[in-house]
Design an enzyme around this catalytic site. Structure first.
Site, PDB file in Angstrom:
ATOM      1  CD  GLU A   1      -3.115   0.677   0.554  1.00  0.00           C
ATOM      2  OE1 GLU A   1      -3.342  -0.366   0.233  1.00  0.00           O
ATOM      3  OE2 GLU A   1      -3.934   1.861   0.103  1.00  0.00           O
TER       4      GLU A   1
ATOM      5  NE  ARG B   1      10.955 -18.374  -1.793  1.00  0.00           N
ATOM      6  CZ  ARG B   1      11.498 -19.292  -1.913  1.00  0.00           C
ATOM      7  NH1 ARG B   1      12.145 -19.969  -0.759  1.00  0.00           N
ATOM      8  NH2 ARG B   1      11.073 -20.275  -2.770  1.00  0.00           N
TER       9      ARG B   1
ATOM     10  CG  PHE C   1       0.922 -13.191   2.294  1.00  0.00           C
ATOM     11  CD1 PHE C   1       1.111 -11.897   1.882  1.00  0.00           C
ATOM     12  CD2 PHE C   1      -0.087 -13.666   3.207  1.00  0.00           C
ATOM     13  CE1 PHE C   1       0.191 -10.810   2.431  1.00  0.00           C
ATOM     14  CE2 PHE C   1      -1.108 -12.722   3.682  1.00  0.00           C
ATOM     15  CZ  PHE C   1      -0.988 -11.348   3.161  1.00  0.00           C
TER      16      PHE C   1
HETATM   17  C1  LIG Z   1       3.557 -22.793   2.132  1.00  0.00           C
HETATM   18  C2  LIG Z   1       2.951 -21.819   1.045  1.00  0.00           C
HETATM   19  C3  LIG Z   1       1.683 -21.271   1.719  1.00  0.00           C
HETATM   20  C4  LIG Z   1       2.568 -22.684  -0.380  1.00  0.00           C
HETATM   21  O1  LIG Z   1       3.570 -22.864  -0.897  1.00  0.00           O
HETATM   22  P1  LIG Z   1       3.665 -23.355  -2.307  1.00  0.00           P
HETATM   23  O2  LIG Z   1       2.685 -22.285  -2.976  1.00  0.00           O
HETATM   24  O3  LIG Z   1       3.001 -24.621  -2.419  1.00  0.00           O
HETATM   25  O4  LIG Z   1       5.016 -23.041  -2.958  1.00  0.00           O
HETATM   26  P2  LIG Z   1       6.530 -24.238  -2.550  1.00  0.00           P
HETATM   27  O5  LIG Z   1       6.363 -25.673  -2.395  1.00  0.00           O
HETATM   28  O6  LIG Z   1       7.358 -23.729  -3.900  1.00  0.00           O
HETATM   29  O7  LIG Z   1       7.297 -23.454  -1.616  1.00  0.00           O
HETATM   30  C5  LIG Z   1       7.486 -22.098  -1.471  1.00  0.00           C
HETATM   31  C6  LIG Z   1       8.354 -21.875  -0.075  1.00  0.00           C
HETATM   32  O8  LIG Z   1       7.149 -22.035   0.953  1.00  0.00           O
HETATM   33  C7  LIG Z   1       7.725 -22.749   2.047  1.00  0.00           C
HETATM   34  N1  LIG Z   1       7.189 -23.796   2.432  1.00  0.00           N
HETATM   35  C8  LIG Z   1       6.432 -24.509   1.373  1.00  0.00           C
HETATM   36  N2  LIG Z   1       5.710 -25.637   2.027  1.00  0.00           N
HETATM   37  C9  LIG Z   1       6.211 -25.496   3.512  1.00  0.00           C
HETATM   38  C10 LIG Z   1       5.733 -26.232   4.797  1.00  0.00           C
HETATM   39  N3  LIG Z   1       5.184 -27.277   4.350  1.00  0.00           N
HETATM   40  N4  LIG Z   1       6.084 -25.670   5.744  1.00  0.00           N
HETATM   41  C11 LIG Z   1       6.831 -24.543   5.896  1.00  0.00           C
HETATM   42  N5  LIG Z   1       7.217 -23.846   4.815  1.00  0.00           N
HETATM   43  C12 LIG Z   1       6.848 -24.202   3.839  1.00  0.00           C
HETATM   44  C13 LIG Z   1       9.176 -22.794   1.828  1.00  0.00           C
HETATM   45  O9  LIG Z   1       9.811 -21.599   2.306  1.00  0.00           O
HETATM   46  C14 LIG Z   1       9.385 -23.027   0.357  1.00  0.00           C
HETATM   47  O10 LIG Z   1      10.538 -22.700   0.028  1.00  0.00           O
HETATM   48  P3  LIG Z   1      11.702 -23.587  -0.589  1.00  0.00           P
HETATM   49  O11 LIG Z   1      11.029 -24.609  -1.405  1.00  0.00           O
HETATM   50  O12 LIG Z   1      12.038 -24.241   0.800  1.00  0.00           O
HETATM   51  O13 LIG Z   1      12.606 -22.783  -1.097  1.00  0.00           O
HETATM   52  C15 LIG Z   1       3.973 -20.729   0.904  1.00  0.00           C
HETATM   53  O14 LIG Z   1       3.418 -19.764  -0.271  1.00  0.00           O
HETATM   54  C16 LIG Z   1       4.268 -19.645   1.857  1.00  0.00           C
HETATM   55  O15 LIG Z   1       5.037 -20.015   2.863  1.00  0.00           O
HETATM   56  N6  LIG Z   1       3.906 -18.405   1.452  1.00  0.00           N
HETATM   57  C17 LIG Z   1       4.323 -17.357   2.605  1.00  0.00           C
HETATM   58  C18 LIG Z   1       3.143 -17.606   3.772  1.00  0.00           C
HETATM   59  C19 LIG Z   1       3.036 -16.265   4.774  1.00  0.00           C
HETATM   60  O16 LIG Z   1       4.281 -15.839   5.013  1.00  0.00           O
HETATM   61  N7  LIG Z   1       2.216 -15.414   5.300  1.00  0.00           N
HETATM   62  C20 LIG Z   1       2.209 -14.662   6.188  1.00  0.00           C
HETATM   63  C21 LIG Z   1       2.244 -15.043   7.571  1.00  0.00           C
HETATM   64  S1  LIG Z   1       1.009 -15.738   8.081  1.00  0.00           S
HETATM   65  C22 LIG Z   1       0.024 -14.493   8.719  1.00  0.00           C
HETATM   66  O17 LIG Z   1       0.365 -13.246   8.453  1.00  0.00           O
HETATM   67  C23 LIG Z   1      -1.587 -14.990   9.510  1.00  0.00           C
HETATM   68  C24 LIG Z   1      -1.282 -15.117  10.822  1.00  0.00           C
HETATM   69  C25 LIG Z   1      -1.083 -14.326  11.673  1.00  0.00           C
HETATM   70  C26 LIG Z   1      -0.769 -14.632  13.136  1.00  0.00           C
HETATM   71  C27 LIG Z   1      -0.775 -16.014  13.430  1.00  0.00           C
HETATM   72  C28 LIG Z   1      -1.008 -17.117  12.480  1.00  0.00           C
HETATM   73  C29 LIG Z   1      -1.033 -16.760  11.230  1.00  0.00           C
END
Ligand SMILES: CC(C)(COP(=O)(O)OP(=O)(O)OC[C@H]1O[C@@H](n2cnc3c(N)ncnc32)[C@H](O)[C@@H]1OP(=O)(O)O)[C@@H](O)C(=O)NCCC(=O)NCCSC(=O)Cc1ccccc1
Length: 135
Positions: free
Chosen positions: A59, A87, A85
């Site tokens: 934003e 990574r 989001f």
């Molecule tokens: C995991 C996914 C959602 C989907 O991934 P895909 O589209 O299938 O893609 P891909 O398989 O290529 O993986 C890409 C990368 O993702 C990671 N990674 C993948 N699998 C796992 C796993 N099983 N476990 C852990 N990490 C995993 C890994 O780094 C991987 O990279 P690498 O291959 O190692 O080099 C990914 O897009 C992501 O983490 N996005 C960011 C989400 C984020 O930061 N959200 C904001 C914060 S939450 C919030 O604010 C709400 C809240 C507030 C308060 C309290 C609670 C909640």
């Protein structure tokens, strides 16, 4: 209804920027770049950057560029923000680059890419903004 809240803040005051701690390194009508060293206070309970922080960065960067382009004609306000989001990030320096997709008489659309120190895309967003005439 009366309010004690001031209608406008001084130009240099931006509470969100102060909280997140980012810095504008380029601010032109065609491109905005921000650098951001992730502070601990924006990490959620899993230890990764809260999604809302990315939304706010998107934003801020898009709004700065849109305002620069609209210039003396008035102000701009964001009317929608869609941020994905891709990574998880725990720490480090992120780069935020905003560029225009469309700039019209009434609205603008900007896209924003957030990358990590290895140039990997960690979040991407689009912001639509309304151009408001000064008169
Ligand atoms: C995991 C996914 C959602 C989907 O991934 P895909 O589209 O299938 O893609 P891909 O398989 O290529 O993986 C890409 C990368 O993702 C990671 N990674 C993948 N699998 C796992 C796993 N099983 N476990 C852990 N990490 C995993 C890994 O780094 C991987 O990279 P690498 O291959 O190692 O080099 C990914 O897009 C992501 O983490 N996005 C960011 C989400 C984020 O930061 N959200 C904001 C914060 S939450 C919030 O604010 C709400 C809240 C507030 C308060 C309290 C609670 C909640």
């Amino acid at each position: 209804m009366t309010s004690d809240v001031p209608q406008a803040l001084p130009e240099h005051v931006d509470g969100v920027q102060d909280f997140l701690g980012f810095t504008f390194v380029e601010s032109t009508p065609d491109r905005v770049e921000v650098v951001w060293d992730v502070p601990d206070r924006v990490r959620q309970k899993q230890g990764i950057v809260h999604g809302g922080a990315y939304c706010a960065l998107v934003e801020a960067a898009a709004s700065r560029g849109a305002a620069r382009w609209w210039g003396d004609r008035g102000k701009v306000v964001g009317v929608s923000n869609s941020t994905d989001f891709l990574r998880p990030v725990r720490t480090g320096r992120l780069s935020v680059v905003a560029t225009p997709v469309a700039r019209g008489r009434t609205q603008q659309l900007w896209e924003v890419a957030i990358t990590d120190s290895e140039s990997r895309l960690v979040a991407t967003g689009r912001v639509r903004l309304q151009n408001l005439r000064a008169d």
